[in-house]
Design an enzyme around this catalytic site. Structure first.
Site, PDB file in Angstrom:
ATOM      1  N   LYS A 272     -11.962   0.237  -7.969  1.00 45.83           N
ATOM      2  CA  LYS A 272     -10.631   0.103  -7.808  1.00 45.83           C
ATOM      3  C   LYS A 272     -10.519  -0.563  -9.283  1.00 45.83           C
ATOM      4  CE  LYS A 272     -11.820  -4.190  -7.542  1.00 45.83           C
ATOM      5  NZ  LYS A 272     -11.042  -4.701  -6.464  1.00 45.83           N
TER       6      LYS A 272
ATOM      7  N   HIS B  51       5.055  -5.060  -3.427  1.00 47.16           N
ATOM      8  CA  HIS B  51       3.255  -4.399  -3.233  1.00 47.16           C
ATOM      9  C   HIS B  51       2.827  -5.339  -4.616  1.00 47.16           C
ATOM     10  CE1 HIS B  51       2.956  -1.613  -0.160  1.00 47.16           C
ATOM     11  NE2 HIS B  51       3.717  -1.097  -0.782  1.00 47.16           N
TER      12      HIS B  51
HETATM   13  C1  26Q Z   1       6.066   2.605 -11.655  1.00 44.57           C
HETATM   14  C2  26Q Z   1       6.989   2.710 -12.019  1.00 44.57           C
HETATM   15  C3  26Q Z   1       6.850   4.062 -12.440  1.00 44.57           C
HETATM   16  C4  26Q Z   1       5.464   4.708 -12.954  1.00 44.57           C
HETATM   17  C5  26Q Z   1       4.703   4.751 -11.764  1.00 44.57           C
HETATM   18  C6  26Q Z   1       4.733   2.768 -11.294  1.00 44.57           C
HETATM   19  C7  26Q Z   1       3.869   2.159 -10.483  1.00 44.57           C
HETATM   20  C8  26Q Z   1       3.350   3.537  -9.644  1.00 44.57           C
HETATM   21  C9  26Q Z   1       2.294   2.675  -7.999  1.00 44.57           C
HETATM   22  C10 26Q Z   1       3.985   1.170  -9.987  1.00 44.57           C
HETATM   23  C11 26Q Z   1       3.007   0.888  -8.699  1.00 44.57           C
HETATM   24  C12 26Q Z   1       2.894   1.592  -8.695  1.00 44.57           C
HETATM   25  C13 26Q Z   1       1.047   1.271  -7.307  1.00 44.57           C
HETATM   26  C14 26Q Z   1       1.165   0.175  -6.782  1.00 44.57           C
HETATM   27  C15 26Q Z   1      -0.186  -0.431  -6.462  1.00 44.57           C
HETATM   28  O1  26Q Z   1      -1.335   0.564  -5.663  1.00 44.57           O
HETATM   29  N1  26Q Z   1       0.263  -1.489  -5.528  1.00 44.57           N
HETATM   30  C16 26Q Z   1      -1.647  -2.087  -4.539  1.00 44.57           C
HETATM   31  O2  26Q Z   1      -0.344  -2.201  -3.150  1.00 44.57           O
HETATM   32  C17 26Q Z   1      -1.622  -2.174  -2.792  1.00 44.57           C
HETATM   33  C18 26Q Z   1      -1.221  -1.424  -1.327  1.00 44.57           C
HETATM   34  O3  26Q Z   1      -0.056  -3.146  -0.641  1.00 44.57           O
HETATM   35  C19 26Q Z   1      -2.032  -3.583  -2.602  1.00 44.57           C
HETATM   36  O4  26Q Z   1      -2.774  -3.653  -1.259  1.00 44.57           O
HETATM   37  C20 26Q Z   1      -2.674  -3.639  -4.064  1.00 44.57           C
HETATM   38  O5  26Q Z   1      -2.448  -5.332  -4.433  1.00 44.57           O
HETATM   39  C21 26Q Z   1      -0.971  -3.327  -4.818  1.00 44.57           C
HETATM   40  O6  26Q Z   1      -1.932  -3.637  -6.043  1.00 44.57           O
END
Ligand code: 26Q
Length: 780
Positions: free
Chosen positions: A516, A329
């Site tokens: 967002k 992602h």
């Molecule tokens: C990782 C490690 C430690 C703590 C937290 C995290 C963590 C938690 C959530 C890292 C990333 C996320 C979420 C990421 C996210 O929401 N990405 C989005 O995903 C969507 C679905 O595919 C896309 O449409 C977006 O572009 C993308 O930003």
């Protein structure tokens, strides 16, 4: 079906000695949910586990499901019965809106998981979710003097009647310091029409020993409590951080906790059917990893097959590879998960052994490819003192996918190019989607009714049918009706914002909405600068013939993300200035709504005229909010990034407002040594709005946050270059596009036509399509 109403009444009578007329909201909530589950039939988890054919397990650290009741009633076909019942007892059908939605996710990734579950069940696919039952969801946000403040989100305080606890299915999860139980809570996932029921299984961490009387009696009260708390802590809180690494021991514990529990659950169920013969495991299960967060499930499955089932490494690894698939992602290198080896070993040393075996197997495979100039080190899963989770996910699975066409191209040609070189057949694209049941049928009954009247109701399970709306866009009367629906949704939103924010907005204004997570790359700051520029333009008389505009923001900032919090404060300062200036009160309004969440989104997406999707090209993997606003008839004001590219492809560039540097332009800017200061010095209007960060126009409450933003744009910081997200480079074309949209809005019929053509072109962005593609191309 016949029993639904009677069941609600019986439940209230038996449990609380009440009727629908006298029950409290939370009692009513329990009764409606229980009567709903009764319609689902008994033992839904057990049935889903034993369904014919392959079962897909969607492993995700987040499921951002939003409120369940209305959605489940819609899918069960019970919404009318529910409304009748409430009317009979003179209660407001919308009363259950007072119940919080489970905010057990951060943003896009968690919401995507929830949309996929809805589409899986609706399309008759065995798709079940596995995750964590967080005690506290994403914090509740409010503003104090324009600053974000956070409070815990106790999402089960009215109970959790849609979940069923299954003590008999609990499993033991082993950690170096202590073992804990993972106890599952299952929610039914009800397909539209109510025929297919899948489950979402969320694991709760609990101490193995109920209560240690010995320790307690020996006066060790504190120690006893600590031991128990350490277990509960694992599933206590969602990390409110959707990009930067937490690097925390507890986060790794969470990941292993739910990954291990889920894999154990599958192995146990499998053995009931096939005994010790594991040759069919990969035919029985597909496991989809939602980002790298559950990647530790790969070595965990191998460990279980070897240690408990006596299989060889080769056999175990082959089973794992055939079972697992990985969704990426993010392209941003700094957001790719890596765990410190020492930390990993201190938490789950028994799993580290298997990571080492995978690393060894990788090196052996790479030897075969050894040729001049080949650098095997760049593939290392164990790389010095770090474990690269994305590398393990790619190597340990048969499929790696991006979430939009552009994103996947960037993965193949840039972010993961070395992997694409050796395993091209593993890479594929699955453009994200959203469920039209929640994001149109449920949240926009007015538009749903209009669509159904014109083309029938088939769109609810076949969104491509929206295409049939396109010919109607030339009909003046149809556009008038369509515009009237948008006006109604704007009136409703204005009412809601007045109640919740105490701010009055005028529905005759253009609603320009950016909703967002707050992130530098999403560039809420660019939007803020453009509003200031328009504000000064109106005051100076430079901008004439301006259609009144209302700018609405909704966003949570990670509590530790200082810059993101400063941007919230900055926008609230702009709102203060603009909303209190009598010179522009008929022209401009700025609102930052508090506690943006799924339920707020359901109201905002329906009322937008303009959808702000303005990330720096190449940074937003896909975006899904962009699809929700499009589906509800907003035009996109956006960059060529993520799924915006495909949105414009489907709906036509002429019906949207695309601006700014593209991926290749940004690359060139980087290569040529981008100089933000040069743009700033040359561009008078830009300089004026940027200077408000430091010239005393606004007050950052002595935090130094505004100065820090200013510095980040002009000087950079140790970790990045000045204006890392190219705000200055896109400023002019952004404002130009925004003013062009403003001008076009004057012709309400022509603008309405653009909006309707966007609705007509939204078919591709149904998660039904996405899920079918995963089914055919990844899960076979
Ligand atoms: C990782 C490690 C430690 C703590 C937290 C995290 C963590 C938690 C959530 C890292 C990333 C996320 C979420 C990421 C996210 O929401 N990405 C989005 O995903 C969507 C679905 O595919 C896309 O449409 C977006 O572009 C993308 O930003």
């Amino acid at each position: 079906m016949k029993n639904f109403k009677a069941n609600v009444c019986d439940y209230l009578k038996l449990n609380y000695d009440k009727t629908v007329a006298t029950a409290t909201t939370s009692e009513l909530y329990s009764a409606v949910a229980c009567a709903g589950i009764a319609e689902v039939g008994h033992d839904f988890t057990e049935k889903a586990k034993n369904a014919d054919g392959k079962k897909v397990a969607y492993l995700s650290a987040e499921f951002l499901i939003g409120r369940m009741t209305y959605n489940n009633l819609l899918n069960l076909g019970l919404l009318e019965k529910y409304t009748e019942l409430m009317d009979e007892y003179k209660r407001n059908t919308r009363e259950l809106e007072d119940i919080d939605d489970p905010a057990t996710g951060n943003g896009g990734l968690g919401r995507l998981a929830a949309c996929f579950l809805d589409s899986g069940a609706t399309n008759g696919i065995n798709l079940n979710g596995y995750g964590i039952r967080y005690r506290y969801g994403l914090f509740k946000q409010s503003f104090k003097n324009g600053f974000q403040t956070e409070e815990p989100d106790d999402w089960t305080k009215f109970g959790d009647p849609w979940s069923i606890r299954h003590d008999e299915d609990k499993v033991l999860v082993h950690f170096k310091d202590d073992d804990v139980y993972a106890v599952p809570y299952d929610m039914p996932v009800i397909g539209y029409g109510g025929k297919k029921i899948n489950f979402l299984r969320l694991w709760q961490a609990e101490p193995v020993q109920e209560f240690d009387f010995d320790m307690f009696n020996n006066q060790n009260y504190a120690k006893e409590a600590t031991k128990r708390n350490n277990a509960f802590a694992i599933s206590a809180v969602l990390y409110a951080n959707d990009s930067m690494k937490a690097g925390k021991q507890l986060r790794l514990k969470q990941q292993y906790f739910f990954s291990s529990a889920s894999v154990q659950d599958m192995v146990r169920t499998y053995k009931k059917k096939y005994g010790d013969d594991f040759r069919h495991f990969a035919d029985e299960y597909a496991i989809q990893l939602n980002d790298t967060h559950p990647t530790v499930a790969i070595p965990e499955l191998i460990r279980i097959l070897m240690e408990e089932e006596g299989l060889s490494f080769a056999k175990s690894f082959k089973i794992a590879r055939e079972t697992f698939a990985y969704t990426n992602h993010t392209i941003m290198a700094e957001a790719l998960e890596k765990w410190d080896v020492a930390l990993f070993k201190s938490v789950i040393p028994h799993v580290y052994k298997y990571v080492q075996m995978i690393q060894k197997a990788l090196r052996k495979d790479l030897e075969k490819l050894n040729h001049e100039g080949f650098d095997a080190d760049q593939y290392n899963i164990i790389d010095g003192n770090l474990i690269h989770m994305a590398r393990m996910a790619i190597y340990g699975s048969h499929s790696t996918n991006g979430v939009a066409a552009l994103h996947t191209e960037i993965l193949k040609n840039d972010a993961l190019k070395e992997w694409y070189k050796i395993y091209p057949e593993r890479f594929n694209n699955k453009t994200n989607g959203i469920t039209q049941r929640r994001w149109l049928a449920l949240c926009n009954m007015e538009l749903s009714g209009f669509i159904t009247e014109n083309i029938g109701q088939g769109w609810i399970t076949d969104l491509d049918r929206l295409k049939k709306l396109a010919p109607l866009a030339d009909n003046k009367k149809t556009i008038k009706q369509f515009n009237e629906i948008k006006r109604i949704k704007k009136v409703q939103l204005a009412e809601y914002i007045r109640e919740n924010e105490g701010i009055t907005i005028d529905p005759s204004f253009i609603y320009d909405i950016q909703i967002k997570r707050l992130h530098e790359y999403k560039r809420q700051l660019l939007n803020a600068f453009s509003i200031l520029d328009i504000y000064y333009g109106l005051k100076e008389g430079r901008i004439k013939d301006f259609m009144p505009m209302c700018f609405i923001f909704g966003a949570k900032a990670a509590p530790g993300y200082f810059r993101a919090k400063s941007i919230i404060k900055f926008i609230n300062e702009i709102a203060n200035l603009v909303n209190n200036d009598p010179d522009v009160k008929d022209k401009l309004k700025v609102v930052f709504v508090q506690n943006y969440n799924v339920s707020y989104a359901e109201k905002l997406v329906t009322a937008a005229d303009i959808s702000e999707q303005i990330s720096t090209a190449g940074t937003e993997a896909s975006g899904t909010g962009n699809m929700k606003l499009m589906l509800n008839g907003a035009v996109t004001l956006g960059t060529y990034d993520g799924a915006n590219v495909e949105i414009v492809q489907e709906a036509g560039e002429e019906n949207n407002y695309i601006f700014g540097n593209r991926v290749e332009d940004i690359e060139k800017l980087k290569a040529d040594g981008y100089n933000s200061r040069k743009i700033y010095e040359k561009n008078k209007r830009l300089k004026k709005v940027v200077d408000t960060l430091v010239d005393g126009t606004f007050d950052d409450g002595g935090t130094g946050g505004f100065k820090e933003l200013y510095t980040s744009l002009l000087e950079g910081a140790s970790w990045h270059k000045p204006d890392h997200y190219f705000i200055f480079a896109d400023f002019d074309s952004y404002v130009e596009a925004k003013l062009r949209a403003n001008k076009d809005y004057k012709d309400r019929e022509a603008f309405g036509k653009k909006c309707l053509l966007n609705v007509a072109a939204a078919g591709k962005f149904s998660s039904d399509r996405t899920i079918r593609q995963y089914t055919e191309e990844v899960w076979s």
